[in-house]
Design a protein around this motif. Structure first.
Motif, PDB file in Angstrom:
ATOM      1  N   THR A 246      16.282 -19.688-121.284  1.00  0.00           N
ATOM      2  CA  THR A 246      15.929 -19.816-122.695  1.00  0.00           C
ATOM      3  C   THR A 246      17.012 -19.289-123.627  1.00  0.00           C
ATOM      4  OG1 THR A 246      14.676 -17.734-122.511  1.00  0.00           O
ATOM      5  CG2 THR A 246      13.417 -19.789-122.413  1.00  0.00           C
ATOM      6  N   GLU A 247      17.833 -18.344-123.153  1.00  0.00           N
ATOM      7  CA  GLU A 247      18.758 -17.656-124.055  1.00  0.00           C
ATOM      8  C   GLU A 247      20.209 -18.083-123.909  1.00  0.00           C
ATOM      9  OE1 GLU A 247      18.050 -13.428-123.737  1.00  0.00           O
ATOM     10  OE2 GLU A 247      15.885 -13.789-123.566  1.00  0.00           O
ATOM     11  N   ASP A 248      20.582 -18.700-122.774  1.00  0.00           N
ATOM     12  CA  ASP A 248      21.976 -19.083-122.540  1.00  0.00           C
ATOM     13  C   ASP A 248      22.129 -20.600-122.591  1.00  0.00           C
ATOM     14  OD1 ASP A 248      22.287 -16.410-122.095  1.00  0.00           O
ATOM     15  OD2 ASP A 248      22.600 -16.571-119.930  1.00  0.00           O
ATOM     16  N   ASP A 249      23.250 -21.046-123.136  1.00  0.00           N
ATOM     17  CA  ASP A 249      23.603 -22.466-123.070  1.00  0.00           C
ATOM     18  C   ASP A 249      24.291 -22.755-121.745  1.00  0.00           C
ATOM     19  OD1 ASP A 249      22.609 -22.969-125.627  1.00  0.00           O
ATOM     20  OD2 ASP A 249      24.496 -22.350-126.571  1.00  0.00           O
TER      21      ASP A 249
ATOM     22  N   ASP B 101      21.550 -27.837-118.762  1.00  0.00           N
ATOM     23  CA  ASP B 101      20.974 -26.922-119.744  1.00  0.00           C
ATOM     24  C   ASP B 101      19.481 -27.183-119.842  1.00  0.00           C
ATOM     25  OD1 ASP B 101      20.898 -24.897-121.562  1.00  0.00           O
ATOM     26  OD2 ASP B 101      21.891 -25.985-123.185  1.00  0.00           O
TER      27      ASP B 101
ATOM     28  N   GLY C 215      16.254 -17.995-130.771  1.00  0.00           N
ATOM     29  CA  GLY C 215      17.184 -17.801-129.677  1.00  0.00           C
ATOM     30  C   GLY C 215      16.586 -17.027-128.523  1.00  0.00           C
ATOM     31  N   LYS C 216      15.322 -16.640-128.649  1.00  0.00           N
ATOM     32  CA  LYS C 216      14.649 -15.843-127.630  1.00  0.00           C
ATOM     33  C   LYS C 216      13.152 -15.937-127.866  1.00  0.00           C
ATOM     34  CE  LYS C 216      14.519 -11.030-125.931  1.00  0.00           C
ATOM     35  NZ  LYS C 216      15.021  -9.654-126.164  1.00  0.00           N
TER      36      LYS C 216
ATOM     37  N   LYS D 206      15.830 -24.953-127.099  1.00  0.00           N
ATOM     38  CA  LYS D 206      15.940 -23.501-127.151  1.00  0.00           C
ATOM     39  C   LYS D 206      14.958 -22.984-128.214  1.00  0.00           C
ATOM     40  CE  LYS D 206      19.389 -23.295-124.219  1.00  0.00           C
ATOM     41  NZ  LYS D 206      19.142 -22.874-122.822  1.00  0.00           N
TER      42      LYS D 206
ATOM     43  N   ARG E 269       8.882 -24.456-130.862  1.00  0.00           N
ATOM     44  CA  ARG E 269       9.415 -25.436-131.821  1.00  0.00           C
ATOM     45  C   ARG E 269       8.300 -26.202-132.518  1.00  0.00           C
ATOM     46  NH1 ARG E 269      14.753 -25.255-133.618  1.00  0.00           N
ATOM     47  NH2 ARG E 269      15.958 -24.195-131.999  1.00  0.00           N
TER      48      ARG E 269
END
Length: 339
Positions: free
Chosen positions: A179-182, A199, A207-208, A203, A133
């Motif tokens: 990292t990929e699932d909420d 969580d 998304g990955k 992220k 980010r």
């Protein structure tokens, strides 16, 4: 089917086989049939000792970015082992990459490689996604199982050294889940249980996180081709590299489909001689060479389906800014970073 429909089908297949197209770090460094150039940090030579000076490191990393190189890779050396004899860039890799995210503009920022077995996967997920980010999608995550037995007792996991391949797979799975699932769910006996009540944020932008296994990490090639986004390998020499890239390419196609692309790339020590005609000479885990021989060497790697080379300047005795300028003027034009 008309030409427009043909284009839509081809574009859709390309997007499916290259999920990180458009992500600035990945797209700068990796593409089928193309070789790019980067560096393993720090950007200085220190051939006579275990530690660099880190003098002017901010200015030199900015220069590498401004000259157009592809990536900077930070090593993860959690403790100083005199038997190993190298502390890398000294700073924690994620702290340093956070600094470099603000210090540079376009160059990709990677780990080469994070010791996944000694970092809790939830913290690794937060660290990697934060760099992603902060750098606007420039994060590339190399991961490894850790091969220095002396570190495992220091981290209280000495019983897992022999089974570090299993520990690595479990950590990898938890990292991907986080990292990929909420509000992820999963049970990971060595690391903990995710119940869906908490969580991990942030992220990653795509998304990955583009994640690359280093060496074998005690896994077979099929597992690496299935679960990772590419293979970060050691220098193996021109006589073997074609066989390894063929094995890799075959495994990627078997596990991901005929149109799949997952990059193969190498890290190697580089001692660039001032004499442009100095012949290619092997050194441990790398090469000593003048720029003319280096261009020929890189051209051979590109033909062998190597997608990126990360030079480690540790054996260098020349000022590294001189090496950067020489590479940028004479070598980089033949192997440019992607836009």
């Amino acid at each position: 089917m008309d030409l427009f429909e043909d284009y839509i089908v081809v574009a859709a297949q390309s997007i499916e086989s290259e999920p990180f197209v458009g992500l600035s770090g990945y797209s700068r460094v990796f593409a089928p049939g193309h070789l790019t150039l980067g560096f393993i940090l720090p950007l200085e030579g220190y051939p006579d000792g275990p530690a660099p000076t880190m003098k002017d490191h901010a200015a030199v990393t900015r220069l590498a970015d401004e000259l157009g190189f592809g990536a900077l890779w930070a090593r993860d050396v959690p403790t100083y082992d005199p038997q190993f004899g190298d502390v890398g860039q000294i700073f924690d890799p994620f702290t340093y990459l956070g600094f470099l995210a603000a210090n540079t503009k376009e160059i990709a920022l990677g780990t080469g490689s994070a010791v996944m077995t000694l970092r809790h996967p939830l913290l690794l997920a937060k660290q990697a996604a934060s760099i992603d980010r902060l750098s606007n999608g420039r994060m590339l995550l190399g991961v490894a199982s850790g091969d220095r037995a002396v570190e495992y007792p220091a981290f209280g996991v000495e019983n897992d050294f022999e089974s570090r391949g299993e520990r690595f797979r479990e950590a990898f799975r938890m990292f991907r889940t986080a990292t990929e699932d909420d509000f992820p769910v999963g049970r990971f006996p060595r690391f903990g249980e995710l119940s869906g009540r908490v969580d991990t944020i942030p992220k990653p932008i795509a998304g990955k996180i583009p994640t690359f296994v280093t060496g074998r990490s005690r896994q077979d090639v099929e597992w690496i081709a299935t679960h990772s986004d590419g293979w970060f390998f050691y220098n193996v020499g021109l006589e073997r590299v074609g066989m390894i890239t063929q094995t890799w390419g075959d495994a990627v196609r078997r596990t991901n489909g005929e149109g799949a692309f997952k990059p193969f790339f190498e890290g190697l020590f580089l001692e660039l001689e001032e004499d442009a005609d100095f012949p290619l000479t092997p050194i441990p885990a790398g090469i000593r060479v003048g720029r003319h021989g280096l261009i020929d060497y890189l051209d051979a790697l590109q033909k062998a389906a190597v997608n990126h080379v990360a030079f480690n300047p540790k054996p260098s005795r020349r000022p590294f800014t001189d090496i950067l300028h020489e590479l940028a003027e004479y070598v980089l034009p033949g192997f440019p970073s992607l836009t």
